[in-house]
Motif scaffolding. Structure first.
Motif, short mmCIF file in Angstrom:
data_model
loop_
_atom_site.label_atom_id
_atom_site.label_comp_id
_atom_site.label_asym_id
_atom_site.label_seq_id
_atom_site.Cartn_x
_atom_site.Cartn_y
_atom_site.Cartn_z
N LEU A 1 0.84 -1.21 0.00
CA LEU A 1 0.00 0.00 0.00
C LEU A 1 0.87 1.25 0.00
CD1 LEU A 1 -2.80 1.23 0.12
CD2 LEU A 1 -2.71 1.06 2.62
N ALA A 2 1.98 1.22 0.75
CA ALA A 2 2.90 2.36 0.72
C ALA A 2 3.48 2.55 -0.68
CB ALA A 2 4.02 2.14 1.74
N ALA A 3 3.77 1.45 -1.38
CA ALA A 3 4.25 1.56 -2.76
C ALA A 3 3.21 2.21 -3.65
CB ALA A 3 4.61 0.17 -3.28
N ALA A 4 1.93 1.85 -3.45
CA ALA A 4 0.87 2.48 -4.25
C ALA A 4 0.75 3.96 -3.94
CB ALA A 4 -0.45 1.76 -3.98
N ILE B 1 3.13 5.97 -2.91
CA ILE B 1 4.28 6.66 -3.51
C ILE B 1 4.09 6.81 -5.01
CG2 ILE B 1 6.75 6.49 -3.96
CD1 ILE B 1 7.03 5.10 -1.26
N ALA B 2 3.61 5.76 -5.68
CA ALA B 2 3.41 5.83 -7.12
C ALA B 2 2.35 6.87 -7.48
CB ALA B 2 3.00 4.45 -7.66
N GLY B 3 1.26 6.95 -6.68
CA GLY B 3 0.24 7.97 -6.94
C GLY B 3 0.75 9.37 -6.69
N TRP B 4 1.58 9.53 -5.66
CA TRP B 4 2.16 10.85 -5.40
C TRP B 4 3.07 11.28 -6.55
CZ3 TRP B 4 7.47 11.79 -4.14
CH2 TRP B 4 7.76 13.10 -3.77
N LEU B 5 3.88 10.37 -7.06
CA LEU B 5 4.75 10.70 -8.18
C LEU B 5 3.93 11.04 -9.42
CD1 LEU B 5 7.50 7.95 -7.77
CD2 LEU B 5 7.71 10.39 -7.28
N LEU B 6 2.82 10.31 -9.64
CA LEU B 6 1.96 10.61 -10.79
C LEU B 6 1.41 12.02 -10.71
CD1 LEU B 6 0.12 9.94 -13.23
CD2 LEU B 6 -1.50 8.95 -11.59
N ALA B 7 0.88 12.40 -9.54
CA ALA B 7 0.30 13.73 -9.40
C ALA B 7 1.36 14.82 -9.52
CB ALA B 7 -0.42 13.83 -8.06
N ARG B 8 2.50 14.63 -8.89
CA ARG B 8 3.55 15.65 -8.97
C ARG B 8 4.03 15.84 -10.40
NH1 ARG B 8 6.47 17.27 -4.43
NH2 ARG B 8 7.56 18.49 -6.01
N ARG B 9 4.25 14.75 -11.11
CA ARG B 9 4.75 14.85 -12.48
C ARG B 9 3.69 15.46 -13.40
NH1 ARG B 9 5.85 10.04 -12.84
NH2 ARG B 9 3.93 9.31 -13.81
N VAL C 1 -6.38 5.08 -11.38
CA VAL C 1 -7.15 3.84 -11.26
C VAL C 1 -6.61 2.78 -12.21
CG1 VAL C 1 -9.43 2.84 -11.61
CG2 VAL C 1 -9.20 5.03 -10.46
N LEU C 2 -6.28 3.17 -13.46
CA LEU C 2 -5.77 2.20 -14.43
C LEU C 2 -4.39 1.68 -14.06
CD1 LEU C 2 -6.91 3.82 -17.80
CD2 LEU C 2 -7.88 1.82 -16.64
N ALA C 3 -3.67 2.39 -13.19
CA ALA C 3 -2.36 1.89 -12.75
C ALA C 3 -2.50 0.58 -11.99
CB ALA C 3 -1.67 2.93 -11.88
N GLY C 4 -3.65 0.35 -11.35
CA GLY C 4 -3.85 -0.90 -10.62
C GLY C 4 -3.82 -2.13 -11.51
N PRO C 5 -4.64 -2.17 -12.60
CA PRO C 5 -4.55 -3.32 -13.50
C PRO C 5 -3.17 -3.50 -14.13
CG PRO C 5 -6.58 -2.12 -13.87
CD PRO C 5 -5.79 -1.31 -12.92
N VAL C 6 -2.50 -2.40 -14.45
CA VAL C 6 -1.16 -2.52 -15.03
C VAL C 6 -0.22 -3.19 -14.04
CG1 VAL C 6 0.84 -1.22 -15.86
CG2 VAL C 6 -1.46 -0.55 -16.58
N GLY D 1 -4.76 2.66 -3.50
CA GLY D 1 -3.70 3.49 -2.94
C GLY D 1 -3.29 4.63 -3.86
N ALA D 2 -3.15 4.34 -5.16
CA ALA D 2 -2.77 5.39 -6.10
C ALA D 2 -3.87 6.45 -6.22
CB ALA D 2 -2.48 4.77 -7.47
N LEU D 3 -5.13 6.02 -6.18
CA LEU D 3 -6.24 6.98 -6.26
C LEU D 3 -6.26 7.91 -5.06
CD1 LEU D 3 -8.82 7.89 -7.73
CD2 LEU D 3 -10.07 6.15 -6.42
N LEU D 4 -6.10 7.35 -3.87
CA LEU D 4 -6.08 8.19 -2.66
C LEU D 4 -4.90 9.14 -2.67
CD1 LEU D 4 -7.05 5.52 0.04
CD2 LEU D 4 -8.51 7.30 -0.94
#
Length: 433
Positions: free
Chosen positions: A336-339, A341-349, A367-372, A414-417
């Motif tokens: 969950l922490a990895a998710a 971090i990945a969502g935070w990087l997505l938003a920042r970038r 949301v689509l990052a989850g299936p990937v 996690g990425a969505l939140l």
């Protein structure tokens, strides 16, 4: 005072200043008022480039296997006949390409993913060098880019690599270890075609062109999912390292019990390094939740642990003997922490490049990052699954479908939140400014 050609030292004659200027061939063809003509670059034949690069790729990944087999002969103090070292080394090399070997204890199909990564990297580079040799990136001005040169380079690498796999299977096939040459040719063809084509298209800028034409939502989702999957695997690697470190005494005792010399100990350590990525994937499946099995009597997960007879391998000394208790359940929050971090990087970038990006495409990428990530982790689990013989070790590794399914929802949530919180925080920060 230093001398010059015009002022020779000690009267030594020199003729450097009297030499006439030599004109280069391209200068001889030049015409006043016109740019010098250029001869077309000479390209290497496709077949020659593919054969040379594929042979070198195979040699680089095969030599470590032969070295480990030679050192492992020190386990019983026996000699190392060249023919036997070659057959066993080729058997391990075939195993790294997911070619099963029938042995006296049953089929062995668990690939040493450390050696697989080396082979994939070298075949990728073979595709790069083959595409570069045939000029896959070059194209004339005014004409559209064509993918066919890169495709031909990747296919040529796949064909040559398939031939090498067939030859290796014929040599490794011996009484006590049977290898299917047809299976080896097909496996090496697929391996060489995939890795070689990726390298060829990377050299020809085909992957960059494809990424540029992909919708931004899918491009961001793919990148975020890949980052999340890598972070989960990194958490698995860290967990594996800590477990082996805490059980260092047991691991050392296993090595000592073999009663071998320095060469045998080094061989055992390198062999464990080859299988370390497999154990990393198993640890990642443990953190995600479904866990993994080592045969029919050993099942490891956070909620249930059942340990049966295990091979005497130092890497397995760090296996837990009971369900997660105390502070151990905190490790289960790493995916969950990895998710997050990945969502935070997505938003920042995304917001750095486009501060006014709407909510829908940004959250859609999260949301689509989850299936990937789920698909990537499931594929890695398939690669780290196999058998170590018959009987109780016929099924070793994680359940790919369960790991991918759980990781998909965990990383998507996690990425969505994280993406939502990061966008709100950045918006509040701009409002204060």
């Amino acid at each position: 005072m230093p001398t010059t050609p015009e002022e020779p030292d000690d009267g030594v004659p020199t003729r450097l200043a009297n030499r006439e200027t030599v004109r280069l061939p391209i200068q001889r063809r030049s015409v006043p008022g016109r740019a010098p003509s250029r001869r077309p670059a000479r390209r290497a034949p496709l077949a020659l480039a593919a054969v040379v690069n594929s042979l070198w790729a195979a040699l680089v990944s095969l030599l470590p296997t032969l070295a480990v087999v030679w050192m492992l002969f020190a386990l019983d103090g026996a000699g190392a006949p060249l023919a036997q070292v070659l057959r066993l080394g080729l058997g391990g090399w075939l195993l790294a390409h997911w070619v099963p070997i029938e042995t006296g204890i049953g089929p062995v199909s668990l690939a040493p993913l450390g050696l697989t990564l080396i082979a994939a990297w070298r075949v990728f580079r073979a595709g790069v060098h083959t595409a570069r040799a045939v000029g896959a990136r070059a194209h004339h001005s005014g004409t559209p880019w064509s993918p066919w040169p890169a495709a031909r380079a990747g296919a040529a690498v796949g064909v040559v690599y398939a031939c090498l796999g067939g030859v290796a299977a014929l040599v490794a096939d011996h009484r006590g270890s049977e290898v299917s040459a047809v299976r080896a040719v097909l496996a090496f063809a697929a391996f060489g075609l995939l890795a070689g084509s990726l390298g060829a298209f990377a050299e020809a800028r085909g992957i960059a062109r494809l990424a540029g034409r992909t919708p931004r939502v899918l491009r961001d989702a793919t990148r975020t999912g890949a980052v999340a999957a890598l972070l989960v695997l990194g958490a698995g690697a860290a967990t594996t390292g800590m477990a082996v470190a805490f059980s260092g005494g047991d691991a050392s005792q296993i090595i000592v019990d073999y009663h071998t010399g320095i060469a045998g100990q080094i061989g055992l350590i390198v062999l464990c390094a080859f299988f370390a990525p497999d154990v990393t994937v198993w640890a990642a499946s443990y953190l995600v939740g479904p866990g993994f099995t080592i045969g029919s009597e050993t099942f490891i997960s956070a909620a249930h642990v059942s340990v049966g007879p295990l091979p005497a391998v130092p890497l397995l000394a760090g296996l837990p003997s009971s369900p997660a208790t105390g502070y151990a359940p905190l490790l289960l929050g790493l995916p969950l922490a990895a998710a997050l971090i990945a969502g935070w990087l997505l938003a920042r970038r995304s917001l750095r490049n486009d501060p006014g990006r709407p909510w829908v495409p940004l959250l859609g990428s999260a949301v689509l990052a989850g299936p990937v990530a789920g698909v990537l982790l499931a594929l890695v689990c398939v690669a780290a699954r196999g058998s170590l013989g018959g009987g109780g070790l016929a099924d070793v590794g994680p359940h790919a479908g369960a790991v991918g399914f759980v990781a998909m929802f965990m990383i998507a949530i996690g990425a969505l939140l994280s993406t939502t919180a990061t966008k709100l925080a950045l918006r509040a920060k701009r409002a204060r400014e």
